[in-house]
Design an enzyme around this catalytic site. Structure first.
Site, PDB file in Angstrom:
ATOM      1  CB  ILE A 616      -3.328  79.409 -27.655  1.00 53.93           C
ATOM      2  CG1 ILE A 616      -4.181  80.700 -29.282  1.00 53.93           C
ATOM      3  CG2 ILE A 616      -1.351  80.312 -26.670  1.00 53.93           C
ATOM      4  CD1 ILE A 616      -2.591  80.851 -29.831  1.00 53.93           C
ATOM      5  CD  GLN A 625       6.827  80.368 -31.822  1.00 54.51           C
ATOM      6  OE1 GLN A 625       7.336  81.635 -32.836  1.00 54.51           O
ATOM      7  NE2 GLN A 625       6.022  79.701 -32.103  1.00 54.51           N
ATOM      8  N   GLY A 691       3.826  81.906 -35.294  1.00 55.87           N
ATOM      9  CA  GLY A 691       5.054  82.365 -34.730  1.00 55.87           C
ATOM     10  C   GLY A 691       5.462  83.074 -35.990  1.00 55.87           C
ATOM     11  CD  GLU A 692       6.115  81.451 -40.536  1.00 53.64           C
ATOM     12  OE1 GLU A 692       7.880  80.297 -41.105  1.00 53.64           O
ATOM     13  OE2 GLU A 692       5.512  81.104 -42.068  1.00 53.64           O
TER      14      GLU A 692
END
Lengths: 732, 318
Positions: A616, A625, A691-692
């Site tokens: 990360i 996010q 993010g997804e």
């Protein structure tokens, strides 16, 4: 630099700057309004006129005539663009519907005309005076009725392994259920907007796109002009979610309108227009069949997906996660596509995985119930460290089980009542739900330029974009770590089409790909500095603003004393790593809901996401996010649906009053945990995207919590009270 | 937006005079609804008379122990006024259930009464709408009607009335004070203020003649009882009601109840009130006997009964 083997130890592993929760480097600009978004770039070019789009009033048919007389006479009008004076319009590789209708109309609110005037008010007033006569044709607007005629696309072959039919038929425990997901709108806060200006045969655009390389590929094709005559600038973007992946109608229309008007044109799609004018996530119908042994092991899993779109356009491939998610020897995944005359469907945040997991992860909850097992246990039983479709293809990292364990502990899963409808507080029924998350950890070749000046400032330039994700910050952190300097000594410049080409903000690829590009450029900068200073290879480090070699400490800026050092490199991701490893990011979502026992009102009370997504790069922006994605998941679960009027063929609720996204009052306590992980097979910075991932599975976790609260199963999203209220337990 | 002229009035009488002088004039106060409609050219007044400077912004006790709320009292001020939270908590709860803090700061009492429908076909000029363009038809009938009315509709219009505040005013038996063109004042029970669509065009909405000005809303003496407002919507905030219930429940089980989200105006009747002691279903059976729901909004009838049921449970518990 080529990326073909797992990354070894490198300067990023120092983690002095990378991995720290730094504030967004462009944050002060944004909160003070000093970061200009496309429509606000008032000073980039003089004499900006205003364009207002007239949207088609029919979904399918032909324009018989357009009467512009009254509009032309209106105050302030400079020019009016229609297909008549637009010149030839080509097609890009991403969006298939034309930005400008005429004579054919392909979808509702497709632009019919753009009125250019001296002020926005004048443009809008004159646009209302454009009279269009249409010949309306019948169209097909309803997936459920078009499903029977859906066909296989060559680009989406069936995936069959083993003998699904027999294994399912003979499985001791069987689930066979159909789930539906509706059309959804991206609804980014910043509407699509572009300022276009011609300088002879050269075109300048100040716009809002996620992937400049795609926009630069597509817009010149639409305008039938050479790519090298176009420049685009997109440094700040107010959300995209896939709705601004490439150049959309706003850019083409602004460019065409500027040409007929003979002056720069500024144009934004209004909120009421953009829903039908641009793109959306297409609806799906999904049949999931799972056959399991009594111990919970999946013997057969079948996932059939039906969706629709304009001919040749994007396919919502809900089966994307199925091959990688759970073990099981016999597998079937199919997609069939119907031709629909709705506005064009396209990518929206986690295309494939997001709608697919909305179905699969309810199915797993249903399977758990059939087995009498805990929903987490069923997932653990079917966990696998190798690609379920290919035992010789191990996951590079797969910490799904760890995510489920940590989440279970942290969320207090043990307090969940196994029996649905068992926990009540006053008039509210309380329940907990869980879902797995999976999202491909893909990359794409990306380049960056690095500059070092005499003050020791390192400037990074790449056409990568920041759509609110934190790209500026993580790329600054990457450069700072590589060069042994602080964030204050790094400048990151993004979003200009003449910068080195990157992946852009798409498909959760941005962080891994673009940070890799910065790694490559900074590696080259380090090498160049060492060469210029004639330092011995292998004994050069960059620490605390200094070049350290053989006991010497040279201030970094000294290396550029004779002039700025400029290097550029491209990180080419070869096929080797994905071939050797299944590369996915994993997570687990936990949700607690309250459902009103009488009215069926649903209130989410707590949410937790646990993510294992490689290194990360910045826990703060990554957390933001994921929180944003979880919020989007609540909308998908409970309220978001583009309502189709099948008589007129359009999305009726085409504004933020009618298309209800989750608002603050809907979002209670949210927590995000990142599992420690580095994945050297993805990119030199060993990161994946998040993010997804943060969206995938959320809606199913909400749905499963609702079931746990009420004992009522809803398989059609969004889960609104009218779909289940009458099945709630009787009220005393 | 179409060009329009604009002026500020200095008193209620001045406002009425100025509006009368310009055909097609409209009053503007908070503008939270009218400006949106003007930007979309759904309302295209040629002239605006700004009434923000004419007074009418105070809340006063009336001689018979009631409350007179000036037309320009902002929703936030009304909802938080001590006399309201104490004597008419239902009104306070209903107002706070609507819109957002920012909008309530701007929106006025009279403006809230005058809210236009949120029907999506009314807002899309490409589609037929008798309310927007009389004679074109009603696209919502047979269309996306999930949020529309289940009762009180006609073939001309099936839209629902959006205000929360007004639902409470119905249960509270408020009256509306109106300055007429001759500057005299008439009063109208709030129950009669909104018109049902009926068979004539244009579709009636408000029992106001052109140029008349609302000056106040008057509440009768407080009636006590448990006062509850339950608004059901698809998300927790900032959405119009699918169904809302405004209820005043007395200790003996009698009371008043009005429903929002179900009709072109808040829906209530004396007969339904009389059924209150017999429970939620008795009330809604009486009140919605003539309902004509669509497949998409049929659920509102069940929801109305269930929501009132929930309110009655809360009234007992609180």
């Amino acid at each position: 630099m080529k990326f073909q083997t797992p990354a070894g130890k490198n300067p990023i592993d120092r983690m002095k700057v990378v991995g720290k929760p730094h504030d967004r480097v462009e944050g002060p600009l944004k909160v003070t309004g000093a970061a200009p978004y496309a429509y606000e770039r008032h000073s980039v070019i003089a004499n900006q006129a205003y364009g207002e789009v007239v949207g088609a009033a029919i979904a399918k048919g032909r324009i018989i005539s357009i009467d512009l007389a009254e509009a032309r006479r209106a105050a302030g009008v400079i020019a009016i663009l229609t297909a008549e004076n637009a010149g030839g319009i080509g097609r890009g590789d991403f969006i298939f519907a034309s930005p400008l209708a005429g004579p054919l109309v392909e979808h509702y609110h497709q632009a019919v005309a753009v009125v250019v005037a001296e002020s926005l008010e004048q443009a809008r007033a004159a646009a209302a005076l454009v009279r269009v006569d249409y010949d309306r044709a019948d169209g097909v607007y309803d997936l459920s009725s078009a499903k029977a005629g859906a066909t296989k696309r060559a680009s989406v072959p069936d995936a069959a392994i083993g003998d699904f039919a027999t294994a399912f038929a003979t499985a001791p425990v069987k689930l066979d259920a159909v789930y539906t997901t509706p059309d959804q709108s991206h609804m980014a806060m910043e509407p699509h907007a572009t300022i276009a200006a011609w300088d002879g045969d050269r075109l300048n655009l100040w716009t809002s796109v996620q992937a400049l390389d795609w926009a630069m590929r597509d817009l010149p094709k639409i305008l039938k002009m050479p790519r090298d005559k176009v420049h685009m600038s997109s440094p700040y973007i107010g959300g995209g979610f896939g709705g601004k992946i490439s150049s959309m109608s706003d850019a083409a229309l602004a460019a065409l309108a500027a040409r007929v008007a003979g002056c720069p044109v500024k144009l934004a799609l209004t909120r009421t227009l953009l829903v039908n004018n641009t793109v959306h996530r297409p609806a799906t119908i999904q049949r999931v069949r799972i056959g399991a042994a009594r111990d919970g092991k999946i013997l057969a899993i079948g996932h059939e997906n039906w969706t629709g779109n304009l001919p040749d356009a994007f396919v919502e491939q809900s089966t994307v996660p199925t091959p990688s998610l759970y073990a099981g020897a016999n597998r079937l995944a199919t997609t069939r596509v119907a031709v629909l005359d709705l506005p064009e469907g396209s990518s929206m945040r986690a295309p494939g995985e997001a709608p697919g997991m909305m179905a699969i992860e309810i199915a797993m909850d249903e399977l758990a119930e059939l087995l009498g097992m805990d929903p987490i246990q069923v997932r653990l039983v079917n966990d696998t460290q190798v690609d379920p479709s290919d035992p010789n293809h191990p996951f590079s990292t797969r910490q799904l089980a760890e995510c489920l364990h940590v989440g279970s502990e942290r969320f207090g899963w043990s307090k969940r009542a196994a029996k649905p409808g068992a926990r009540r507080e006053g008039q509210w029924l309380i329940g907990m739900g869980v879902a797995s998350a999976i999202r491909g950890a893909r990359t794409r070749t990306s380049a960056a330029r690095a500059r070092l000046d005499a003050k020791g400032i390192v400037t990074i330039e790449t056409d990568m974009t920041d759509i609110g994700t934190g790209a500026y910050t993580i790329l600054a952190q990457t450069a700072a770590e590589m060069m042994g300097i602080g964030l204050d000594d790094v400048v990151v410049k993004l979003g200009e089409s003449d910068y080195p080409v990157s992946v852009g903000s798409i498909g959760q690829r941005g962080a891994a790909s673009a940070s890799g590009a910065v790694f490559a450029a900074c590696t080259k900068l380090r090498q160049t500095i060492a060469q210029q200073l004639s330092l011995p290879e292998g004994d050069v480090d960059f620490v605390d603003g200094h070049i350290v070699s053989g006991g010497r400490r040279i201030p970094l800026g000294k290396a550029a004393a004779a002039g700025e050092i400029v290097v550029e490199d491209v990180l080419e991701f070869g096929p080797e790593m994905p071939k050797k490893y299944a590369q996915q990011a994993f997570g687990a979502h936990f949700v607690e809901v309250a459902v009103h026992a009488s009215t069926g009102e649903i209130r989410v009370r707590r949410m937790l996401a646990v993510c294992a997504a490689g290194r990360i790069l910045n826990p703060k922006t990554a957390r933001s996010q994921v929180i944003g994605a979880m919020t989007m998941g609540v909308g998908a679960a409970l309220s978001e649906e583009l309502a189709i009027d099948t008589r007129f063929g359009y999305f009726v609720n085409h504004d933020l009053a009618g298309y209800e996204v989750a608002v603050h009052a809907d979002i209670p306590h949210q927590e995000v945990i990142f599992i420690d992980e580095v994945d050297p097979t993805i990119t030199p910075t060993k990161a994946k995207g998040v993010g997804e991932l943060g969206l995938v599975g959320v809606a199913a976790a909400v749905a499963n919590a609702i079931y746990n609260a009420t004992g009522v199963r809803v398989r059609d999203y969004p889960i609104r009270l009218d779909k289940f209220m009458d099945r709630l337990p009787a009220v005393a | 937006m179409k060009p329009f002229s604009y002026e500020r009035a200095t008193s209620p009488a001045d406002a009425v005079t100025r509006a009368a002088a310009k055909p097609g004039a409209r009053f503007i106060a908070g503008g939270t609804n009218l400006l949106d409609l003007m930007k979309l050219e759904i309302s295209t007044p040629a002239h605006l008379v700004d009434v923000n400077g004419i007074g009418l912004d105070t809340i006063e006790k009336t001689a018979d122990g009631g409350l007179r709320v000036g037309a320009l009292v902002r929703n936030t001020d009304l909802a938080s006024h001590a006399a309201v939270t104490k004597g008419y908590p239902l009104l306070s709860k209903a107002i706070v259930a609507g819109a957002s803090g920012q909008l309530r700061n701007k929106a006025t009492t009279a403006g809230n009464l005058m809210q236009r429908t949120r029907c999506p076909y009314f807002y899309d000029k490409n589609l037929p709408c008798n309310k927007r363009d009389p004679g074109t038809g009603c696209a919502a009938a047979g269309g996306y009607s999930r949020g529309h009315s289940v009762i009180g509709v006609s073939g001309n219009c099936v839209c629902a009335y959006p205000s929360d505040m007004t639902v409470a005013l119905h249960a509270l038996d408020a009256t509306v004070e109106i300055m007429q063109l001759d500057r005299t004042t008439r009063t109208l029970p709030v129950r009669d203020f909104h018109l049902l669509p009926g068979d004539d065009l244009p579709v009636g909405e408000f029992a106001l003649k052109p140029g008349e000005l609302i000056t106040a809303v008057v509440l009768p003496k407080p009636v006590g009882g448990k006062q509850l407002y339950h608004k059901v919507r698809d998300r927790a905030s900032y959405a119009f009601a699918l169904v809302s219930v405004a209820a005043i429940i007395q200790p003996d089980g009698t009371g008043h109840v009005a429903f929002g989200g179900v009709a072109p105006k808040p829906w209530r009747s004396d007969a339904a009130d009389a059924a209150l002691p017999r429970g939620a279903k008795a009330v809604t059976d009486t009140l919605f006997a003539d309902a004509t729901p669509t497949d998409q909004n049929q659920f509102k009838l069940t929801l109305a009964t269930r929501t009132l049921g929930a309110v009655l449970i809360d009234a007992k518990a609180s």
